[in-house]
Write a protein that holds these residues in place. Structure first.
Motif, short mmCIF file in Angstrom:
data_model
loop_
_atom_site.label_atom_id
_atom_site.label_comp_id
_atom_site.label_asym_id
_atom_site.label_seq_id
_atom_site.Cartn_x
_atom_site.Cartn_y
_atom_site.Cartn_z
N GLY A 325 0.80 -1.22 0.00
CA GLY A 325 0.00 0.00 0.00
C GLY A 325 0.83 1.27 0.00
N THR A 329 -0.42 5.15 0.32
CA THR A 329 0.02 5.93 1.49
C THR A 329 0.70 7.23 1.07
OG1 THR A 329 0.32 3.94 2.83
CG2 THR A 329 1.49 5.92 3.54
N ARG A 391 -5.48 1.73 0.26
CA ARG A 391 -4.37 1.27 1.09
C ARG A 391 -4.79 0.09 1.96
NH1 ARG A 391 -2.27 1.37 6.03
NH2 ARG A 391 -4.17 2.28 6.88
#
Length: 571
Positions: A325, A329, A391
């Motif tokens: 992710g 992020t 995410r």
């Protein structure tokens, strides 16, 4: 041509009616001219707001007495229209504050005005080619020309220049203004303190019984009745570093203000600085985010703590598993910084300088900061919500979502429910918004209050860039910790509601059920670790934000202006 009596009466009545209208129009124009005068229009010469970071202040060669500067400031407030209007605006803007807060605020403004005046007079009397005494002679004549139109104005000007050392006094002017003489024996007694009225009102001048008096047998002048013209070092005065004098404080810095208008490029740089700072900070802690998110979706992972959870992920998925992710992020917090920092500044200035009257904004300055922080959090949440959804999916189900990348993940989520479409990405909007609004509104207020308190305790920390950045780091840590404490109950309840989504609990109902089943302490479960987490993250954000602001020339000092007075005898 014969004019009837009735026509004559009508003509006279019409003329009589037009006279007051004409006078009223002239008076209105004159009043408007006075009201539109700004501080820069002072009659003594002129004034200019200059960028603080590019203006040097020389106080090492100061020869102008502090008492002269402070009494000159009082005289300008009383007799100069531009300064008088500015002072009245300041008084009105602070009228709703408590008595102590208003006194301190006005005391700081007066002290800074006095320093601007002292610097201007010092520059004027230090001109090459003339002695200090000759320059004071020119200055006294200029004061008489501008403010000596009344007998009381002349009396006050005489008192002002009588505060100078005898060797610098403009003798020829003071001989005309002195209305009495005193013997040297009068000087042997200790002079009393200044009238109390000068302490209570920083715009007041000495009353009519005080005059400029010549000492018999000399060419020296003094104020009579005598008063103590003390100057007490450099100390804390009205909440600032200042010299205390008989006529009020003299600050160590000139009059200062924020830049009145921020251009779009300034807001753009705020956004870039915030985006870079937030993206870098959260990039460093992506592994911790992955472990924390995986623990929420798979509680068995955390049975051995954070380190064992991280080791378990590495064993099963390799080191790359700790960076799941990462795209979402970095993109999410790049957007967060890009939006929240300029938005906060914009809303704070809009609310405090445009929407609210000055006196209301002054007394509700903390409320303005809270509202601005909340509004900025709303804007940030609009972009952060879908990226946060991507995410979480990438971390929770890496085998399915990792090959898709960020755009592929967002596209897949958006078609999961055909009836909602792209709105599916915003399924978690309100829970995220609640957390962000509570956390974000407190974050900015706490940071600013922490900085202000630290600089008030240790003013010298403002003198160097590295010390101000250190203060940003410490204040950011305090801000993150306080924001975490305030938002922890809401975060705990939202997490509980999400974990028990099958019960269809609302936030308020979920809070009640949670407290009934697990006690009040459940609202603050995990507070310690979350405070360390948030304190570190926010400290890093503010530190990097201020580093980049200094680099790009949009720091607080770069966006501040100081008031410089220019005195010229050639008008």
């Amino acid at each position: 041509m014969t004019v009837s009596r009735r026509q004559a009466l009508f003509s006279v009545a019409a003329a009589a009616a037009l006279v007051p209208l004409t006078l009223a129009k002239q008076a209105t124009a004159a009043d408007l001219d006075v009201q539109t005068r700004s501080l820069e229009d002072l009659s003594l010469g002129g004034g200019e707001w200059l960028q603080a970071s590019s203006t040097s202040i020389d106080t090492e060669n100061m020869i102008v007495p502090a008492t002269f500067a402070t009494y000159a400031s009082r005289l300008l407030i009383q007799y100069d229209q531009a300064v008088s209007l500015w002072w009245n605006d300041e008084v009105n803007a602070n009228s709703l504050l408590s008595e102590d807060a208003r006194r301190n605020k006005l005391g700081r403004m007066f002290g800074c005005l006095s320093m601007s005046v002292q610097l201007a007079v010092n520059q004027f009397v230090n001109q090459q080619g003339s002695s200090t005494k000759q320059q004071y002679e020119k200055l006294a004549k200029l004061f008489l020309e501008k403010y000596g139109n009344s007998q009381d104005g002349k009396r006050q000007i005489g008192i002002l220049f009588a505060t100078l050392p005898g060797s610098d006094q403009p003798t020829s002017v003071l001989q005309q203004l002195a209305t009495t003489t005193i013997g040297r024996s009068v000087l042997s007694s200790p002079p009393p303190s200044p009238p109390r009225m000068l302490t209570d009102d920083l715009s007041a001048l000495l009353p009519s019984n005080y005059k400029c008096a010549q000492i018999k047998g000399t060419k020296i002048f003094t104020i009579y009745p005598l008063i103590s013209q003390f100057e007490v070092g450099v100390d804390e005065e009205f909440g600032q570093t200042a010299t205390a004098t008989a006529f009020g404080p003299l600050s160590s810095t000139p009059l200062k203000r924020d830049k009145p208008e921020y251009t779009p490029d300034i807001y753009a740089l705020f956004g870039f600085c915030g985006a870079t700072g937030c993206a870098l900070t959260h990039t460093v802690v992506i592994p911790l985010d992955v472990v924390k998110t995986r623990a929420q979706t798979d509680p068995k992972l955390m049975t051995g703590g954070m380190l064992q959870g991280a080791a378990s992920i590495v064993d099963k998925e390799g080191i790359d598993g700790l960076f799941l992710g990462a795209q979402a992020t970095i993109a999410g917090y790049f957007w967060y910084g890009l939006s929240v920092y300029p938005s906060y500044t914009f809303f704070k200035r809009f609310l405090g300088l445009t929407l609210l009257p000055p006196e209301v904004a002054m007394v509700h300055v903390n409320d303005v900061a809270l509202v601005a922080g909340a509004l900025a959090a709303v804007i940030a949440s609009l972009g952060l919500t879908p990226l946060e959804a991507c995410r979480i999916r990438a971390v929770a189900e890496p085998d399915f979502y990792r090959p898709m990348g960020l755009l592929g993940t967002a596209s897949t989520i958006s078609v999961e429910d055909p009836s909602l479409g792209w709105k599916t990405l915003y399924a978690g909007f309100f829970p995220l918004l609640t957390r962000q609004v509570i956390f974000g509104s407190v974050k900015f207020l706490a940071f600013e209050q922490a900085c202000e308190s630290i600089f008030k305790l240790w003013p010298a920390l403002q003198d160097a860039t590295w010390t101000t950045l250190a203060v940003s780091l410490v204040a950011g840590g305090i801000s993150g910790t306080l924001s975490c404490v305030v938002s922890q109950p809401a975060d705990s309840v939202l997490t509980y509601v999400a974990q028990n989504s099958s019960d269809n609990l609302g936030v308020i109902q979920g809070c009640r059920v949670m407290v009934e089943k697990e006690g009040v302490g459940s609202l603050f479960r995990g507070l310690g670790s979350r405070c360390v987490w948030a304190g570190s993250i926010i400290a890093g954000q503010f530190l990097l934000y201020d580093i980049f602001r200094n680099f790009f020339g949009v720091s607080g000092e770069d966006l501040s202006q100081i008031f410089q007075v220019s005195i010229s005898s050639q008008q």
